[in-house]
Design a protein around this motif. Structure first.
Motif, PDB file in Angstrom:
ATOM      1  N   THR A  61       7.467   5.155   5.138  1.00  7.13           N
ATOM      2  CA  THR A  61       8.206   5.314   4.109  1.00  7.13           C
ATOM      3  C   THR A  61       7.821   6.893   4.299  1.00  7.13           C
ATOM      4  N   SER A  87      -6.774   4.547  -2.076  1.00  7.29           N
ATOM      5  CA  SER A  87      -5.521   4.303  -2.113  1.00  7.29           C
ATOM      6  C   SER A  87      -4.913   5.411  -2.372  1.00  7.29           C
ATOM      7  N   GLN A 133      -2.625   7.916   0.394  1.00 10.37           N
ATOM      8  CA  GLN A 133      -0.814   8.409   0.509  1.00 10.37           C
ATOM      9  C   GLN A 133      -0.683   9.809  -0.137  1.00 10.37           C
ATOM     10  N   THR A 134      -1.856  10.291   0.424  1.00  9.93           N
ATOM     11  CA  THR A 134      -1.751  11.820   0.654  1.00  9.93           C
ATOM     12  C   THR A 134      -2.142  12.431   2.243  1.00  9.93           C
ATOM     13  N   GLU A 139       0.965  -1.337   0.114  1.00 11.13           N
ATOM     14  CA  GLU A 139      -0.079  -0.209  -0.034  1.00 11.13           C
ATOM     15  C   GLU A 139       0.918   1.334  -0.165  1.00 11.13           C
ATOM     16  N   LYS A 140       2.332   0.980   0.074  1.00 11.90           N
ATOM     17  CA  LYS A 140       2.927   2.439  -0.328  1.00 11.90           C
ATOM     18  C   LYS A 140       3.430   3.214   0.827  1.00 11.90           C
ATOM     19  N   MET A 141       2.919   2.622   2.645  1.00 10.01           N
ATOM     20  CA  MET A 141       2.793   3.210   3.775  1.00 10.01           C
ATOM     21  C   MET A 141       3.749   2.851   3.905  1.00 10.01           C
TER      22      MET A 141
END
Length: 216
Positions: free
Chosen positions: A64, A150, A154-155, A50-52
């Motif tokens: 991240t 998602s 991320q933001t 999930e790019k966390m």
């Protein structure tokens, strides 16, 4: 995957209890939650997907970093996908959805009476979450809804950071106005209007963040 542990750790990341760049030790976390390394690894792998977080070989899993240029690219994608979400929601918006939007707007308006951002910023986040869930439910397109969620996550940390010193009444009123405008567009079944509203308010939201983050 252990959903409860996943939710706790993800919320710690989103609400900056784990700082960007912080190393998450798999063994320490497994001990904290009373589980073996395998379920903890599953949770961390999911967060990486999930790019966390991201895995650093021979070091551990790192939360991240928040890189503004990367955030800008994500926001540019969000401008269009959120607009699409708004236009799709018009097709299936129901009376119940509209009633829920009105109730969420009232909750948001109540925050205008309190200028204590430290007390109410979690409430504002929760209201924003409920607003998005109503819209995503009306979309009836799980692919678009999942992508919206998602990109939002991320933001999210960038927004949460700026809430600490934002113009609180302006930030709250912006959400009130967005919900009000969406309610109007949805009631009229105007997909073009809805697309424009969702995109416009997100661009304005980003411009406020950019001003706070860059100081100009």
């Amino acid at each position: 995957m252990n959903a409860q542990i996943y939710t706790v750790i993800k919320n710690r990341i989103l609400f900056l209890e784990y700082a960007p760049g912080q190393i998450l030790n798999e063994n320490v976390l497994a001990k904290e939650f009373g589980v073996s390394r395998t379920p903890m690894r599953d949770v961390l792998n999911r967060l990486e997907w999930e790019k966390m977080a991201r895995v650093i070989p021979r070091t551990g899993t790192m939360v991240t970093e928040i890189k503004f240029e990367h955030m800008m690219n994500i926001y540019r994608a969000r401008f269009e996908i959120e607009g699409l979400a708004g236009s799709l929601a018009v097709e299936h918006i129901s009376k119940a959805h509209l009633e829920d939007l009105f109730a969420v707007k009232k909750r948001c308006e109540a925050l205008l009476k309190n200028n204590d951002r430290d007390k109410d910023k979690r409430n504002l986040v929760e209201i924003d979450k409920d607003f998005r869930e109503i819209v995503y439910d009306a979309i009836r397109n799980p692919v678009v809804a999942e992508l919206c969620q998602s990109l939002y996550e991320q933001t999210f940390r960038l927004w949460f950071i700026t809430l600490a010193n934002c113009d609180w009444p302006l930030e709250v009123k912006a959400l009130v106005d967005e919900i009000t405008s969406c309610h109007e567009a949805f009631s009229k079944k105007d997909s073009k209007m809805s697309f424009g509203i969702k995109k416009k308010y997100l661009i304005n939201h980003f411009d406020r963040i950019k001003t706070k983050f860059l100081g100009s």
